[in-house]
Design a protein around this motif. Structure first.
Motif, PDB file in Angstrom:
ATOM      1  N   THR A 193      39.937  87.963  39.397  1.00 46.34           N
ATOM      2  CA  THR A 193      40.520  86.744  38.815  1.00 46.34           C
ATOM      3  C   THR A 193      41.390  85.980  39.810  1.00 46.34           C
ATOM      4  N   SER A 196      39.262  83.514  41.785  1.00 43.07           N
ATOM      5  CA  SER A 196      38.363  82.579  41.103  1.00 43.07           C
ATOM      6  C   SER A 196      38.739  81.123  41.340  1.00 43.07           C
ATOM      7  N   LYS A 223      37.777  81.271  32.629  1.00 43.26           N
ATOM      8  CA  LYS A 223      38.155  82.055  33.804  1.00 43.26           C
ATOM      9  C   LYS A 223      38.573  83.475  33.425  1.00 43.26           C
ATOM     10  N   LEU A 273      45.264  85.202  37.265  1.00 44.68           N
ATOM     11  CA  LEU A 273      45.104  83.749  37.161  1.00 44.68           C
ATOM     12  C   LEU A 273      46.349  83.015  37.645  1.00 44.68           C
TER      13      LEU A 273
END
Length: 369
Positions: A193, A196, A223, A273
């Protein structure tokens, strides 16, 4: 050739040091981690939580107990008055060791007869239990030497009998393998993650998301889902390997285990994230991911007990989701801990997941508008 290599090295160094954020990442985190790890990563035990069940009450028993309580390695937390109190004390992790002195301990020693003293250990953390057992053996050996010298005996008067709960043979495999599951899941999810958004931003495809009808929340969910799917798939593989290959007993319910893993994955995805949204390049995302992973593993209780860390460092571990999944994994695997007793581990992971995902969503909106 060397001239070209020299020029390339200079160019890479200049590119690396030109960005103030990368200069900070190179210099500051290693210094902070050195200070934290030097205190946190230790196998010495200074405050083993000790309970005493003295059935004898004689002078010899009081002398042995004073040797334990006077040691800097042990901290007396409770004196027991019943055999039934031992179960709840160890199950709730209120004591790591229980010293049981039998009724005729002092009488047998005065009569020159050999006797036994029992030590009950919480074997869920086999490394800590082994270290505490060695401390106990040293104290009993010193007590024997003193008693032999004072009473002119030929043989050691007291023998130490040990019994470890949840891990009878104190096999390190039963302690390490469940912890490795948590570490592997964290590494896989964080790295998948964290890269990404940074990858798309570096390739220029992230800008294309700005002109699509997708809202920030939809992008956040999109995501998050791959990391969640990969994490659950990885968890299934490593749990099966732990049970059928390494013979780690799974004494609890799979539903409880997977619920804890799901909360842990959500919190790890939120952290990943956040890192990905803050990083401008793929290199920064990689550095940010490793900068989180190393402290998370050290401060999780994976190898060294959190209770032995300085108080300030223990407060830092409260923000580490890996700390909570370690308790869940080892509790469900080794002792069959039910869902209700793990609620105090579930809600912190849920809170970390909500906060990190919300902050990542705010970063998405901030970058898009």
């Amino acid at each position: 050739m060397w001239h070209r290599i020299h020029a390339l090295v200079i160019k890479e160094l200049l590119a690396l040091m030109r960005d103030p954020r990368e200069r900070i990442l190179i210099i500051v985190p290693p210094l902070i981690q050195l200070l934290i790890f030097s205190y946190a990563a230790t196998f010495d035990l200074n405050h083993v939580r000790l309970a005493v069940y003295d059935q004898d009450g004689g002078s010899a028993a009081r002398q042995l107990i004073s040797d334990f309580t006077g040691s800097p390695n042990f901290e007396l937390v409770r004196r027991l008055h019943s055999q039934h109190d031992i179960t709840g004390l160890i199950n709730n992790r209120n004591a790591l060791m229980v010293l049981v002195v039998p009724q005729d301990f002092s009488r047998r020693l005065r009569n020159g007869l050999p006797t036994q003293v029992q030590v009950l250990l919480d074997g869920r953390n086999s490394n800590t239990a082994m270290i505490a057992l060695n401390y106990a053996r040293n104290i009993v050996n010193n007590f024997n030497d003193s008693w032999q010298r004072d009473h002119h005996l030929a043989k050691p008067p007291a023998a130490l009998v040990t019994h470890a709960w949840f891990n009878a043979n104190l096999e390190s495999r039963l302690f390490i393998v469940p912890g490795v599951i948590g570490v592997l899941l964290l590494v896989v999810v964080i790295m998948s993650t964290a890269l990404s958004v940074a990858r798309e931003r570096e390739q220029g495809t992230f800008d294309q998301l700005l002109v699509t009808p997708l809202r920030p929340l939809e992008i956040l969910i999109g995501k998050s889902m791959p990391g969640l799917i990969i994490g659950l798939f990885e968890a299934t593989i490593v749990i099966g390997t732990a049970v059928w290959w390494f013979d780690v007993p799974l004494r609890g319910h799979l539903a409880t285990l997977y619920f804890g893993i799901l909360l842990f994955l959500l919190s790890a995805i939120g952290v990943g994230l956040m890192i990905s949204s803050l990083a401008a390049t793929l290199q920064q995302a990689l550095l940010g991911g490793f900068m989180f992973l190393v402290p998370a593993v050290i401060l999780s209780g994976f190898a060294t007990p959190i209770g032995n860390m300085p108080q300030a460092v223990q407060y830092i571990t409260l923000f580490n989701p890996l700390r909570y999944i370690m308790v869940v994994l080892r509790g469900v695997f080794l002792e069959g801990t039910p869902f209700s007793l793990l609620l105090n581990q579930f809600w912190p992971m849920a809170l970390i997941g909500v906060c990190t995902l919300a902050f990542a969503g705010w970063l998405f909106r901030h970058r898009m508008y």
